[in-house]
Write a protein that holds these residues in place. Structure first.
Motif, PDB file in Angstrom:
ATOM      1  N   TRP A  11      62.562  27.071  10.013  1.00  0.00           N
ATOM      2  CA  TRP A  11      63.025  25.699  10.225  1.00  0.00           C
ATOM      3  C   TRP A  11      62.438  24.697   9.235  1.00  0.00           C
ATOM      4  O   TRP A  11      62.670  23.493   9.353  1.00  0.00           O
TER       5      TRP A  11
ATOM      6  N   GLY B  14      66.942  20.715  18.078  1.00  0.00           N
ATOM      7  CA  GLY B  14      66.548  21.178  16.745  1.00  0.00           C
ATOM      8  C   GLY B  14      66.894  20.170  15.667  1.00  0.00           C
ATOM      9  O   GLY B  14      67.124  18.989  15.951  1.00  0.00           O
ATOM     10  N   HIS B  15      66.975  20.679  14.430  1.00  0.00           N
ATOM     11  CA  HIS B  15      67.148  19.786  13.280  1.00  0.00           C
ATOM     12  C   HIS B  15      68.421  18.937  13.301  1.00  0.00           C
ATOM     13  O   HIS B  15      68.393  17.806  12.797  1.00  0.00           O
TER      14      HIS B  15
ATOM     15  N   MET C 265      64.365  21.165   8.636  1.00  0.00           N
ATOM     16  CA  MET C 265      63.655  19.982   9.141  1.00  0.00           C
ATOM     17  C   MET C 265      63.336  19.012   7.998  1.00  0.00           C
ATOM     18  O   MET C 265      63.391  17.790   8.181  1.00  0.00           O
TER      19      MET C 265
ATOM     20  N   VAL D 242      67.448  15.856  15.171  1.00  0.00           N
ATOM     21  CA  VAL D 242      66.461  15.075  14.411  1.00  0.00           C
ATOM     22  C   VAL D 242      67.148  14.340  13.248  1.00  0.00           C
ATOM     23  O   VAL D 242      66.856  13.177  12.959  1.00  0.00           O
TER      24      VAL D 242
ATOM     25  N   VAL E 268      59.947  20.307  19.568  1.00  0.00           N
ATOM     26  CA  VAL E 268      61.007  21.287  19.302  1.00  0.00           C
ATOM     27  C   VAL E 268      60.609  22.622  19.931  1.00  0.00           C
ATOM     28  O   VAL E 268      59.553  23.172  19.616  1.00  0.00           O
TER      29      VAL E 268
ATOM     30  N   THR F 171      57.421  16.634  13.889  1.00  0.00           N
ATOM     31  CA  THR F 171      58.020  17.625  14.792  1.00  0.00           C
ATOM     32  C   THR F 171      56.926  18.606  15.209  1.00  0.00           C
ATOM     33  O   THR F 171      56.225  19.170  14.365  1.00  0.00           O
TER      34      THR F 171
ATOM     35  N   THR G 113      64.541  22.673  23.757  1.00  0.00           N
ATOM     36  CA  THR G 113      64.806  21.233  23.636  1.00  0.00           C
ATOM     37  C   THR G 113      65.925  20.990  22.618  1.00  0.00           C
ATOM     38  O   THR G 113      67.085  21.219  22.921  1.00  0.00           O
TER      39      THR G 113
ATOM     40  N   ASP H 177      61.974  26.630  21.233  1.00  0.00           N
ATOM     41  CA  ASP H 177      63.034  27.596  20.923  1.00  0.00           C
ATOM     42  C   ASP H 177      63.330  28.589  22.044  1.00  0.00           C
ATOM     43  O   ASP H 177      64.132  29.512  21.857  1.00  0.00           O
TER      44      ASP H 177
ATOM     45  N   MET I   3      56.490  21.959  16.396  1.00  0.00           N
ATOM     46  CA  MET I   3      57.338  23.149  16.373  1.00  0.00           C
ATOM     47  C   MET I   3      56.775  24.231  17.305  1.00  0.00           C
ATOM     48  O   MET I   3      55.919  25.012  16.904  1.00  0.00           O
TER      49      MET I   3
END
Ligand SMILES: O=C(CO)[C@H](O)[C@H](O)COP(=O)(O)O
Ligand SMILES: [Fe+2]
Length: 229
Positions: free
Chosen positions: A81, A53-54, A85, A57, A41, A71, A51, A43, A73
């Motif tokens: 997150w 995010g939640h 997540m 996922v 992941v 993940t 890439t 940001d 992060m």
């Protein structure tokens, strides 16, 4: 040194896979012997790349209800997150300590309270002393073997002393390596003491994923076994 309870786990990174086929690619990796999925992941702030995010996922979790999802992060504000997540069904939340050095402990607590395992990640330029005081509060330490942000980079062999130090001082700790790990570099990782292996390009790009995963596993298991005799 009794390392009997140390397990080798292979966690492919889907970063360089065909993300339009995320479910099919992920399921294929699991069918080919992956122990867990390493979901990168990013940001666009902590690293110069973006890439998913939640929400992504969460969709993947609906299709794959039982696999272990880690993940990774690579985000500037990991606290933001944690809840999303956890709600998405993440099993382990591995965050970089660099942007949150003063808050690592409360963050570890929040991740655990949210029902996830805790992973702490170190960029190549971060020394092991930065994480020392937090090791007992984590389930796993990730030693990056490339500068985070992109798949397909060259493995940094000079990160191995960090892995060796961790293994020497924490015989049963889960130690993960990530970045440029493949058939040519796995021996260095295994001998240094890594037991959780992330590999992206080396697995995704292989004609025979199953044999690459098996071969990575064999090298790591041989090293673990050598330390037990
Ligand atoms: O965290 C990462 C990059 O920041 C990826 O997990 C890593 O790069 C895996 O890809 P590859 O094996 O191709 O290097
Ligand atoms: Fe990663």
């Amino acid at each position: 040194m009794d390392r009997n309870s140390l397990k080798c786990k292979i966690g492919p990174s889907i970063l360089n896979s065909d993300l339009s086929q995320l479910y099919a690619e992920s399921q294929r990796l699991l069918d080919n012997g992956a122990d867990y999925l390493h979901l990168d992941v990013m940001d666009g702030h902590f690293v110069p790349n973006l890439t998913f995010g939640h929400p992504v996922v969460k969709c993947l979790r609906k299709k794959i209800p039982h696999a272990f999802f880690e993940t990774h992060m690579m985000v500037q504000n990991p606290e933001q997150w944690i809840e999303p997540m956890a709600d998405a069904g993440v099993s382990q939340y591995t965050f970089h300590i660099e942007p949150v050095l003063k808050d690592v402990l409360p963050l570890c607590r929040k991740v655990r309270e949210a029902g996830m395992k805790v992973g702490l990640a170190l960029k190549p330029g971060t020394g092991i002393e930065a994480v020392r005081q937090f090791i007992n509060h984590a389930d796993m330490i990730l030693i990056m073997t490339v500068e985070p942000g992109f798949g397909g980079q060259k493995f940094m062999n000079d990160m191995m002393p960090k892995v060796q130090w961790l293994r020497h001082n924490y015989p049963l700790l889960d130690i993960e390596v990530d970045g440029g790990v493949g058939l040519n570099t796995i021996t260095a990782c295994a001998e240094a003491g890594a037991n959780m292996i992330v590999a992206g390009t080396a697995i995704i790009g292989a004609c025979d994923q199953k044999s690459v995963i098996a071969s990575l596993r064999e090298t790591v298991e041989r090293s673990i076994h050598k330390c037990n005799v």
